[in-house]
Motif scaffolding. Structure first.
Motif, mmCIF file in Angstrom:
data_model
loop_
_atom_site.group_PDB
_atom_site.id
_atom_site.type_symbol
_atom_site.label_atom_id
_atom_site.label_comp_id
_atom_site.label_asym_id
_atom_site.label_seq_id
_atom_site.Cartn_x
_atom_site.Cartn_y
_atom_site.Cartn_z
ATOM 1 N N SER A 42 0.859 -1.164 0.011
ATOM 2 C CA SER A 42 -0.022 0.111 0.040
ATOM 3 C C SER A 42 0.864 1.259 0.125
ATOM 4 O O SER A 42 0.559 2.388 -0.751
ATOM 5 N N ASP A 43 2.065 1.207 0.872
ATOM 6 C CA ASP A 43 2.630 2.432 0.833
ATOM 7 C C ASP A 43 3.551 2.668 -0.525
ATOM 8 O O ASP A 43 3.623 3.840 -1.056
ATOM 9 N N TYR A 44 3.886 1.734 -1.368
ATOM 10 C CA TYR A 44 4.387 1.733 -2.593
ATOM 11 C C TYR A 44 3.531 2.300 -3.614
ATOM 12 O O TYR A 44 3.794 3.286 -4.201
ATOM 13 N N LEU A 45 2.285 1.810 -3.706
ATOM 14 C CA LEU A 45 1.207 2.030 -4.547
ATOM 15 C C LEU A 45 0.978 3.608 -4.519
ATOM 16 O O LEU A 45 0.534 4.401 -5.309
ATOM 17 N N GLU A 46 0.670 4.088 -3.013
ATOM 18 C CA GLU A 46 0.161 5.466 -2.592
ATOM 19 C C GLU A 46 1.384 6.243 -3.280
ATOM 20 O O GLU A 46 1.265 7.319 -3.564
ATOM 21 N N ALA A 47 2.590 5.800 -3.001
ATOM 22 C CA ALA A 47 3.741 6.728 -3.409
ATOM 23 C C ALA A 47 3.801 6.916 -4.955
ATOM 24 O O ALA A 47 4.046 8.114 -5.524
ATOM 25 N N LEU A 48 3.597 5.774 -5.717
ATOM 26 C CA LEU A 48 3.585 5.791 -7.140
ATOM 27 C C LEU A 48 2.460 6.725 -7.417
ATOM 28 O O LEU A 48 2.701 7.522 -8.678
ATOM 29 N N ALA A 49 1.177 6.519 -6.829
ATOM 30 C CA ALA A 49 -0.032 7.759 -7.202
ATOM 31 C C ALA A 49 0.320 9.194 -7.010
ATOM 32 O O ALA A 49 -0.214 9.990 -7.667
ATOM 33 N N LYS A 50 1.188 9.421 -5.912
ATOM 34 C CA LYS A 50 1.897 11.022 -5.914
ATOM 35 C C LYS A 50 2.865 11.371 -6.783
ATOM 36 O O LYS A 50 3.363 12.410 -6.847
ATOM 37 N N GLY A 51 3.171 10.174 -7.830
ATOM 38 C CA GLY A 51 4.367 10.666 -8.748
ATOM 39 C C GLY A 51 5.589 10.532 -7.952
ATOM 40 O O GLY A 51 6.770 10.954 -8.621
ATOM 41 N N GLU A 52 5.708 9.791 -6.901
ATOM 42 C CA GLU A 52 7.109 9.784 -6.026
ATOM 43 C C GLU A 52 7.731 8.361 -6.915
ATOM 44 O O GLU A 52 7.184 7.449 -6.969
ATOM 45 N N SER A 53 9.263 8.350 -6.942
ATOM 46 C CA SER A 53 9.797 7.227 -7.279
ATOM 47 C C SER A 53 10.466 6.693 -6.134
ATOM 48 O O SER A 53 11.508 6.893 -5.443
ATOM 49 N N VAL A 54 9.837 5.054 -5.595
ATOM 50 C CA VAL A 54 10.343 4.684 -4.562
ATOM 51 C C VAL A 54 10.609 3.053 -4.914
ATOM 52 O O VAL A 54 10.111 2.698 -5.774
ATOM 53 N N ASP A 55 11.296 2.484 -3.931
ATOM 54 C CA ASP A 55 11.380 1.139 -3.958
ATOM 55 C C ASP A 55 10.489 0.502 -2.875
ATOM 56 O O ASP A 55 10.235 1.090 -2.072
ATOM 57 N N MET A 56 9.953 -0.760 -3.249
ATOM 58 C CA MET A 56 9.001 -1.470 -2.529
ATOM 59 C C MET A 56 9.773 -1.950 -1.324
ATOM 60 O O MET A 56 10.879 -2.344 -1.219
ATOM 61 N N ALA A 57 9.343 -1.765 -0.016
ATOM 62 C CA ALA A 57 9.837 -2.073 1.128
ATOM 63 C C ALA A 57 9.871 -3.723 1.252
ATOM 64 O O ALA A 57 9.130 -4.383 0.550
ATOM 65 N N THR A 58 10.701 -4.219 2.024
ATOM 66 C CA THR A 58 10.874 -5.831 2.033
ATOM 67 C C THR A 58 9.384 -6.083 2.677
ATOM 68 O O THR A 58 9.151 -5.520 4.015
ATOM 69 N N PRO A 59 8.914 -7.212 2.368
ATOM 70 C CA PRO A 59 7.922 -7.551 2.901
ATOM 71 C C PRO A 59 7.951 -8.461 4.199
ATOM 72 O O PRO A 59 9.114 -8.841 4.373
ATOM 73 N N PRO A 60 6.805 -8.327 5.025
ATOM 74 C CA PRO A 60 6.887 -9.130 6.390
ATOM 75 C C PRO A 60 7.241 -10.590 6.060
ATOM 76 O O PRO A 60 6.757 -10.965 5.009
ATOM 77 N N PRO A 61 7.865 -11.361 6.930
ATOM 78 C CA PRO A 61 7.883 -12.717 6.836
ATOM 79 C C PRO A 61 6.653 -13.264 6.831
ATOM 80 O O PRO A 61 5.426 -12.943 7.288
ATOM 81 N N GLN A 62 6.596 -14.340 6.073
ATOM 82 C CA GLN A 62 5.408 -15.056 5.410
ATOM 83 C C GLN A 62 4.996 -16.049 6.808
ATOM 84 O O GLN A 62 5.655 -16.683 7.395
ATOM 85 N N ASN A 63 3.831 -15.998 7.127
ATOM 86 C CA ASN A 63 3.089 -16.879 7.832
ATOM 87 C C ASN A 63 3.521 -18.352 7.426
ATOM 88 O O ASN A 63 3.361 -18.738 6.476
ATOM 89 N N THR A 64 3.804 -19.151 8.563
ATOM 90 C CA THR A 64 3.969 -20.682 8.367
ATOM 91 C C THR A 64 2.739 -21.447 8.883
ATOM 92 O O THR A 64 2.192 -21.022 9.813
ATOM 93 N N THR A 65 2.095 -22.178 7.859
ATOM 94 C CA THR A 65 1.054 -22.907 8.377
ATOM 95 C C THR A 65 1.407 -24.428 8.270
ATOM 96 O O THR A 65 2.167 -24.803 7.297
ATOM 97 N N PHE A 66 1.502 -25.175 9.218
ATOM 98 C CA PHE A 66 1.672 -26.748 9.562
ATOM 99 C C PHE A 66 0.581 -27.329 8.970
ATOM 100 O O PHE A 66 -0.414 -27.037 9.098
ATOM 101 N N VAL A 67 1.016 -28.553 8.356
ATOM 102 C CA VAL A 67 0.148 -29.545 7.889
ATOM 103 C C VAL A 67 0.663 -30.878 8.658
ATOM 104 O O VAL A 67 1.596 -31.355 8.471
ATOM 105 N N ILE A 68 -0.391 -31.206 9.624
ATOM 106 C CA ILE A 68 0.195 -32.382 10.478
ATOM 107 C C ILE A 68 -0.558 -33.481 9.632
ATOM 108 O O ILE A 68 -1.740 -33.655 9.950
ATOM 109 N N ALA A 69 0.556 -34.506 9.540
ATOM 110 C CA ALA A 69 -0.176 -35.554 8.729
ATOM 111 C C ALA A 69 0.630 -36.925 9.060
ATOM 112 O O ALA A 69 1.423 -37.369 8.472
ATOM 113 N N PRO A 70 0.240 -37.354 10.243
ATOM 114 C CA PRO A 70 1.070 -38.622 11.021
ATOM 115 C C PRO A 70 0.815 -39.756 10.110
ATOM 116 O O PRO A 70 -0.471 -40.255 9.673
ATOM 117 N N PRO A 71 1.676 -40.523 9.551
ATOM 118 C CA PRO A 71 1.571 -41.889 8.702
ATOM 119 C C PRO A 71 0.732 -42.927 9.396
ATOM 120 O O PRO A 71 -0.083 -43.849 8.821
#
Length: 644
Positions: free
Chosen positions: A92-121
């Motif tokens: 959102s910050d990146y797109l808002e900056a572009l809409a204002k005509g500013e030239s910026v780099d996209m910030a580093t995304p937050p760590p992605q959520n980890t989802t466990f799949v528990i599958a006991p044999p």
């Protein structure tokens, strides 16, 4: 032409590929129109921002004809606004900056959520049909090992697909200790199941009743299933994962403290393929073992087409009662009243800190219902123990029947002096997707939000799918509905319990077709919604406003449409919801659409002529094949490849 083909919700291939950067790249190379919009005026940029896919956002903006950053959808939302709503501030910050005509780099995304799949044999040790399965022999029961193969097989399991990101498979979870099982179940029942399995030889099948098949490994498999839920609870509470899905069997939500749960509407009863109440065992474990880590208020949700009567019975047992049992001896007979109490922690705390809710089919009409005339298990009619205690009905003076729900019969009302229970019975047979969504949007999700859970547990049954025969025509939803409700549950979890959600497999039996079966698609949609990296919090007004807009871009296709007059009002009235008349109209349109797909009339005379011509061609081909090899002329071009 393929690039301009729209699905039933007005979405182009580019919109549907918004969350898959590799596919999006190919479509852009082929010249896909990046400015095209869906039926609710969303571009592919909107969809990419909504899904939090920064790679797709950058690809679209770097294309030859990038979409307008300031473009708004029918609700007045820009792509930046959608990203902000979902918690993707770097986009959102990146797109808002572009809409204002500013030239910026996209910030580093937050760590992605980890989802466990528990599958006991160990869950594969629950054998319900002869091995090997012989083609042409007796059909296996609906609950069989192919269900897990469809989900977690190392090669062909749908959850192994790269389309679902941030999944981590855990296969080393131990079986549940007996102490954790006995928080919910009577030892006499557990011992009876254990001994019944121990009496069977390897390869021999037995049964707890006509529905529930067991083998010599079934009890241990049930312990592995319950143990997987305990492992999942530990993972989300201790921060190893944000969400967890337990791919286990046998299922559990029909198993009560003493096993079989009898309904007044169906006195014969059935174990319903279930041995141990997996979700209840996990919830009781969380409240007891992790109470020092802030896990007090536990919510149990169930969207299986069959009422989770076993889970409800386990919740009811947290309040002391007298169980009445009839006995007979050679010298006397009578009724014996026995105190029964299975606390998860403490009486007063259990009553205030456990919440149970779910939707299920409920009624006594339709082909395939039980001998009693009721859809199994004959319980789960619409009833809210807290609302009824206050003398309230469905909104604005409507009764549950008037609102379209199937109200509980007087003999099918949950206990009133225990934890809050919100049952919503969906009448049938007949597809009731709008009513099902409204039940979640206006009854269950607001109640869950008000409960403010510390942990959410889901009995994830996928047999309400319109293509699943086991539901006898009740409910009739599809994979997009499972994805929608899961996303809403995650939003509430984001606000109240740091995203902690544990989902446990229950029903879902339409496995024909493997990874493209109704069961596999539904489970994949559910797990994808769990693993999606979003931090959006739930809003009742927004949920009502956009109750059906997910059936457009960024999702799998479909054939239903929602007319403009049936949609909620747009951005100028964000609090508006569908009226009762509109919902009734939409329900009728849904049922009609399911019975008759929208298609051109069939010219049966022309079709018959075509079939006759094909039959004649096959006859001629057969006569050619009987000629000597030298006389048969090949019609394959000289440069053609090998026949397939």
């Amino acid at each position: 032409q393929a690039l301009s083909s729209r699905n039933g919700f007005g979405a182009l291939p580019l919109h549907v590929a918004a969350g898959r950067p590799s596919v999006l790249k190919v479509l852009l190379e082929w010249g896909a129109d990046t400015t095209a919009t869906t039926s609710i005026q969303r571009t592919a940029l909107h969809e990419s921002a909504y899904l939090g896919c920064e790679d797709s956002v950058l690809q679209l903006l770097a294309s030859k004809s990038p979409p307008a950053v300031a473009a708004v959808d029918e609700y007045g939302c820009t792509a930046a606004a959608l990203a902000l709503r979902r918690g993707f501030t770097h986009i959102s910050d990146y797109l808002e900056a572009l809409a204002k005509g500013e030239s910026v780099d996209m910030a580093t995304p937050p760590p992605q959520n980890t989802t466990f799949v528990i599958a006991p044999p160990g869950c594969h040790n629950h054998v319900t049909h002869p091995i090997p399965f012989v083609r042409g022999g007796p059909q296996p029961p609906p609950e069989n090992d192919k269900r897990l193969d469809n989900l977690t097989h190392p090669v062909r399991g749908v959850l192994r697909s790269t389309a679902i990101s941030a999944l981590e498979f855990v296969e080393d979870s131990p079986p549940a200790p007996m102490a954790d099982i006995l928080r919910c179940h009577d030892y006499s029942y557990v011992k009876r199941v254990q001994e019944a399995c121990a009496l069977l030889d390897k390869g021999q099948l037995g049964g707890l009743d006509g529905d529930t098949v067991i083998s010599e490994g079934s009890f241990q498999a049930a312990r592995y299933a319950a143990g997987a839920v305990l492992r999942a609870v530990d993972a989300v509470v201790l921060g190893e994962a944000r969400h967890a899905f337990c791919a286990v069997r046998p299922p559990g939500h029909h198993a009560g403290p003493s096993g079989l749960v009898i309904s007044a509407n169906e006195e014969a009863g059935s174990h319903g393929f279930c041995l141990l109440s997996n979700v209840a065992i996990g919830a009781a474990y969380a409240r007891c073992v992790h109470r020092d880590k802030g896990i007090h208020r536990v919510a149990l949700l169930d969207f299986d087409v069959h009422h989770g009567n076993g889970t409800q019975a386990c919740v009811a047992a947290t309040v002391p009662t007298l169980k009445t049992q009839r006995f007979s001896t050679p010298v006397a007979e009578g009724l014996l009243k026995v105190p029964h109490y299975k606390p998860w922690l403490d009486l007063n705390e259990d009553k205030a800190e456990i919440f149970l809710a779910g939707t299920q089919g409920y009624g006594n009409e339709g082909q395939g219902v039980s001998a009693s005339g009721w859809f199994y298990p004959g319980s789960g009619g619409t009833f809210d123990t807290e609302q009824k205690a206050r003398g309230e009905e469905e909104g604005e003076g409507q009764t549950d029947d008037e609102a379209g729900y199937a109200a509980a019969t007087p003999v099918d009302r949950p206990f009133a002096n225990g934890p809050r229970v919100v049952n919503v019975g969906i009448p049938g047979p007949g597809a009731c997707r709008p009513l099902w969504r409204r039940a979640w949007c206006t009854k269950i999700l607001p109640a869950l939000h008000a409960f403010k859970p510390d942990l959410i547990m889901i009995s994830a049954g996928f047999d309400a799918h319109i293509k699943d025969d086991v539901n006898c025509g009740y409910v009739g939803i599809d994979e997009l509905d499972y994805q929608w409700v899961t996303d809403a549950i995650v939003q509430i979890a984001n606000e109240h319990c740091a995203g902690r959600v544990v989902s446990v497999l229950e029903g879902g039996y339409r496995i024909q077709g493997g990874v493209v079966s109704a069961f596999s698609r539904s489970a994949a949609a559910h797990v994808a919604a769990l693993s999606r990296p979003t931090f959006q919090v739930w809003s009742g007004a927004l949920a009502a406003q956009e109750m059906f807009t997910d059936r457009g871009a960024g999702q799998a296709g479909g054939e239903d449409t929602v007319d403009d007059e049936l949609r909620p009002k747009r951005a100028h009235d964000s609090s508006a919801t569908l009226s009762g008349d509109a919902l009734a109209h939409l329900k009728e349109d849904e049922n009609e659409g399911r019975r008759k797909r929208r298609r051109d009339p069939v010219d049966y005379a022309a079709l018959n002529e075509k079939l006759e011509a094909e039959r004649l061609a096959m006859t001629v081909g057969a006569s050619k094949s009987s000629m000597p090899a030298a006389e048969v002329k090949s019609e394959k071009p000289a440069d053609a490849g090998p026949a397939i």
